[in-house]
Write a protein that holds these residues in place. Structure first.
Motif, mmCIF file in Angstrom:
data_model
loop_
_atom_site.group_PDB
_atom_site.id
_atom_site.type_symbol
_atom_site.label_atom_id
_atom_site.label_comp_id
_atom_site.label_asym_id
_atom_site.label_seq_id
_atom_site.Cartn_x
_atom_site.Cartn_y
_atom_site.Cartn_z
ATOM 1 N N VAL A 28 -15.592 -2.656 11.438
ATOM 2 C CA VAL A 28 -14.544 -1.686 11.792
ATOM 3 C C VAL A 28 -13.227 -2.060 11.117
ATOM 4 C CG1 VAL A 28 -13.151 -0.796 13.702
ATOM 5 C CG2 VAL A 28 -15.626 -1.067 13.982
ATOM 6 N N PHE A 29 -12.908 -3.351 11.113
ATOM 7 C CA PHE A 29 -11.677 -3.827 10.467
ATOM 8 C C PHE A 29 -11.681 -3.492 8.970
ATOM 9 C CE2 PHE A 29 -9.238 -7.159 8.286
ATOM 10 C CZ PHE A 29 -8.007 -7.019 8.905
ATOM 11 N N SER A 30 -12.820 -3.633 8.318
ATOM 12 C CA SER A 30 -12.919 -3.335 6.880
ATOM 13 C C SER A 30 -12.650 -1.860 6.605
ATOM 14 C CB SER A 30 -14.308 -3.722 6.365
ATOM 15 O OG SER A 30 -14.524 -5.111 6.477
ATOM 16 N N PHE A 31 -13.214 -0.972 7.425
ATOM 17 C CA PHE A 31 -12.950 0.457 7.248
ATOM 18 C C PHE A 31 -11.468 0.772 7.460
ATOM 19 C CE2 PHE A 31 -17.564 1.139 7.779
ATOM 20 C CZ PHE A 31 -17.777 2.030 6.733
ATOM 21 N N LEU A 32 -10.856 0.137 8.454
ATOM 22 C CA LEU A 32 -9.432 0.364 8.705
ATOM 23 C C LEU A 32 -8.594 -0.106 7.522
ATOM 24 C CD1 LEU A 32 -9.076 -0.656 12.463
ATOM 25 C CD2 LEU A 32 -8.927 1.645 11.485
ATOM 26 N N ILE A 34 -9.456 -0.219 4.383
ATOM 27 C CA ILE A 34 -9.605 0.738 3.279
ATOM 28 C C ILE A 34 -8.747 1.970 3.520
ATOM 29 C CG2 ILE A 34 -11.246 2.289 2.152
ATOM 30 C CD1 ILE A 34 -13.368 0.115 2.588
ATOM 31 N N LEU A 35 -8.772 2.472 4.752
ATOM 32 C CA LEU A 35 -7.964 3.653 5.076
ATOM 33 C C LEU A 35 -6.472 3.382 4.926
ATOM 34 C CD1 LEU A 35 -9.857 4.987 8.234
ATOM 35 C CD2 LEU A 35 -9.837 5.991 5.934
ATOM 36 N N ILE A 36 -6.022 2.225 5.393
ATOM 37 C CA ILE A 36 -4.596 1.895 5.336
ATOM 38 C C ILE A 36 -4.142 1.658 3.895
ATOM 39 C CG2 ILE A 36 -2.876 0.147 5.965
ATOM 40 C CD1 ILE A 36 -4.423 -0.214 8.601
ATOM 41 N N LYS A 38 -5.601 2.552 0.921
ATOM 42 C CA LYS A 38 -5.798 3.584 -0.099
ATOM 43 C C LYS A 38 -5.420 4.993 0.341
ATOM 44 C CE LYS A 38 -7.284 0.935 -3.376
ATOM 45 N NZ LYS A 38 -6.501 0.776 -4.625
ATOM 46 N N PHE A 39 -5.428 5.258 1.643
ATOM 47 C CA PHE A 39 -5.277 6.649 2.068
ATOM 48 C C PHE A 39 -4.139 6.881 3.059
ATOM 49 C CE2 PHE A 39 -9.768 5.941 1.057
ATOM 50 C CZ PHE A 39 -9.934 6.868 0.045
ATOM 51 N N SER A 40 -3.381 5.860 3.410
ATOM 52 C CA SER A 40 -2.279 6.049 4.349
ATOM 53 C C SER A 40 -0.959 6.177 3.582
ATOM 54 C CB SER A 40 -2.196 4.884 5.332
ATOM 55 O OG SER A 40 -1.657 3.742 4.687
ATOM 56 N N PRO A 41 0.097 6.709 4.220
ATOM 57 C CA PRO A 41 1.427 6.783 3.563
ATOM 58 C C PRO A 41 1.943 5.416 3.133
ATOM 59 C CG PRO A 41 1.375 8.149 5.531
ATOM 60 C CD PRO A 41 0.098 7.375 5.523
ATOM 61 N N LEU A 42 1.525 4.365 3.798
ATOM 62 C CA LEU A 42 1.989 3.023 3.435
ATOM 63 C C LEU A 42 1.514 2.599 2.054
ATOM 64 C CD1 LEU A 42 1.371 1.135 6.827
ATOM 65 C CD2 LEU A 42 3.558 1.916 5.893
ATOM 66 N N SER A 43 0.424 3.221 1.580
ATOM 67 C CA SER A 43 -0.116 2.802 0.287
ATOM 68 C C SER A 43 0.838 3.125 -0.865
ATOM 69 C CB SER A 43 -1.460 3.506 0.043
ATOM 70 O OG SER A 43 -1.288 4.915 -0.035
ATOM 71 N N LEU A 62 -1.954 -8.268 -2.559
ATOM 72 C CA LEU A 62 -2.632 -8.555 -1.289
ATOM 73 C C LEU A 62 -3.465 -7.348 -0.854
ATOM 74 C CD1 LEU A 62 -3.118 -10.387 1.133
ATOM 75 C CD2 LEU A 62 -1.054 -9.434 2.187
ATOM 76 N N GLY A 63 -2.930 -6.147 -1.059
ATOM 77 C CA GLY A 63 -3.670 -4.943 -0.714
ATOM 78 C C GLY A 63 -4.945 -4.820 -1.519
ATOM 79 N N ASP A 64 -4.862 -5.127 -2.835
ATOM 80 C CA ASP A 64 -6.069 -5.071 -3.671
ATOM 81 C C ASP A 64 -7.109 -6.090 -3.201
ATOM 82 O OD1 ASP A 64 -5.014 -3.061 -5.206
ATOM 83 O OD2 ASP A 64 -4.236 -4.403 -6.778
ATOM 84 N N LEU A 65 -6.641 -7.287 -2.828
ATOM 85 C CA LEU A 65 -7.552 -8.327 -2.355
ATOM 86 C C LEU A 65 -8.256 -7.887 -1.070
ATOM 87 C CD1 LEU A 65 -8.703 -11.205 -2.451
ATOM 88 C CD2 LEU A 65 -6.667 -11.967 -1.198
ATOM 89 N N MET A 66 -7.486 -7.371 -0.089
ATOM 90 C CA MET A 66 -8.078 -6.939 1.170
ATOM 91 C C MET A 66 -9.027 -5.762 0.954
ATOM 92 S SD MET A 66 -7.007 -9.041 3.395
ATOM 93 C CE MET A 66 -7.648 -8.202 4.823
#
Length: 295
Positions: A28-32, A34-36, A38-43, A62-66
């Motif tokens: 579940v954490f992995s899906f979250l 990915i959403l945060i 690549k697909f959230s306003p924070l990206s 760090l985002g690419d690593l996660m």
């Protein structure tokens, strides 16, 4: 060695807890992630634009690593599901189908024993707590002939049975020998590791339960030479019987017990006789007429 109730519960819950902690939560954490990422306003924001993260200049890296770690974990879970989980489930179903008849045989004899006590002590309530309360007050083996009728409903009709010459101690001793033999056979089967650990623990607890130990002790003691009876008392017999019921109740989760009736009308019946010689257990059925039983 007897496993305490608290230790048993810890062992039973251990595998379930591990499945949650080591599989589902990271998934579940992995899906979250990915959403945060690549697909959230924070990206679209750089860390310099976020006051609390302005000091950290490597947010994109760090985002690419996660993101990569999350993708890798999800792919691993898919790989595990098809390569490990499905084959293991097939093994588990195979072994469970093999031992299903053995477990059914154990629970059927247990339900007959329990219903004899409900009959003997005129316990007619459907409330199991009330039944256990009455049984819990017993402080010794009843040593009379059981003479208890029970009927099994099968596909080819109803089989009428009677406990015949059994006394309670004799019945429990034969049941102990029979069930311990079956359980040991199950525990030594190939692929036994594929069986649910909860069931393994339950079978071991039944094999070593105090009620069976009481029955074994009863027959290991010498008889009184004057009246040929056993001079022994079991003040916790009722408590042991309630524990026996708890084990039966948990075992029914894994078994399909045939429908039983307990009509006590005297009629021609069959009686199971167990003969144990040098570790070899044989079982015979002997026809008993209602006149012979009543005698």
């Amino acid at each position: 060695m007897k496993i305490s109730t608290s230790k048993k519960n810890n062992l039973v819950n251990f595998s379930k807890t591990n499945r949650i902690l080591l599989f589902w939560i990271p998934l579940v954490f992995s899906f979250l992630m990915i959403l945060i990422i690549k697909f959230s306003p924070l990206s679209r924001l750089h860390t310099s634009e976020i006051p609390t993260l302005a000091w950290f200049d490597y947010g994109e890296q760090l985002g690419d690593l996660m993101f990569n770690l999350s993708i890798g974990y999800i792919v691993s879970c898919i790989f595990y599901y098809f390569v490990v989980y499905i084959p293991e489930q097939k093994k588990r179903l195979t072994i469970m189908n093999i031992i299903q008849i053995k477990i059914d045989s154990i629970t059927e004899m247990m339900v007959q024993t329990l219903n004899y006590f409900y009959f003997k002590y005129a316990i007619q309530t459907a409330d199991q707590e009330e039944k256990n309360k009455v049984l819990g007050q017993l402080n010794d083996f009843p040593d009379n002939l059981m003479n208890f009728y029970y009927q099994q409903e099968r596909e080819d009709g109803v089989i009428k049975l009677n406990t015949g010459i059994y006394t309670v101690p004799l019945r429990l001793e034969h049941e102990r020998i029979r069930n311990q033999y079956i359980i040991d056979k199950i525990l030594h089967m190939p692929l036994v590791n594929s069986i649910e650990p909860e069931l393994i623990i339950l079978l071991i607890q039944l094999r070593d339960c105090k009620l069976y130990q009481d029955a074994k002790l009863y027959y290991s003691l010498p008889e009184n030479k004057d009246n040929e009876t056993k001079v022994v008392s079991f003040p916790e017999f009722g408590k042991d019987l309630n524990n026996y019921y708890d084990l039966y109740s948990e075992l029914t989760i894994y078994s399909n017990v045939r429908q039983h009736n307990f009509d006590q009308t005297a009629e021609d019946s069959w009686h199971d006789i167990h003969i144990t010689t040098e570790g070899i257990k044989r079982k015979y059925k002997t026809h008993i007429s209602k006149e012979k039983i009543s005698d």
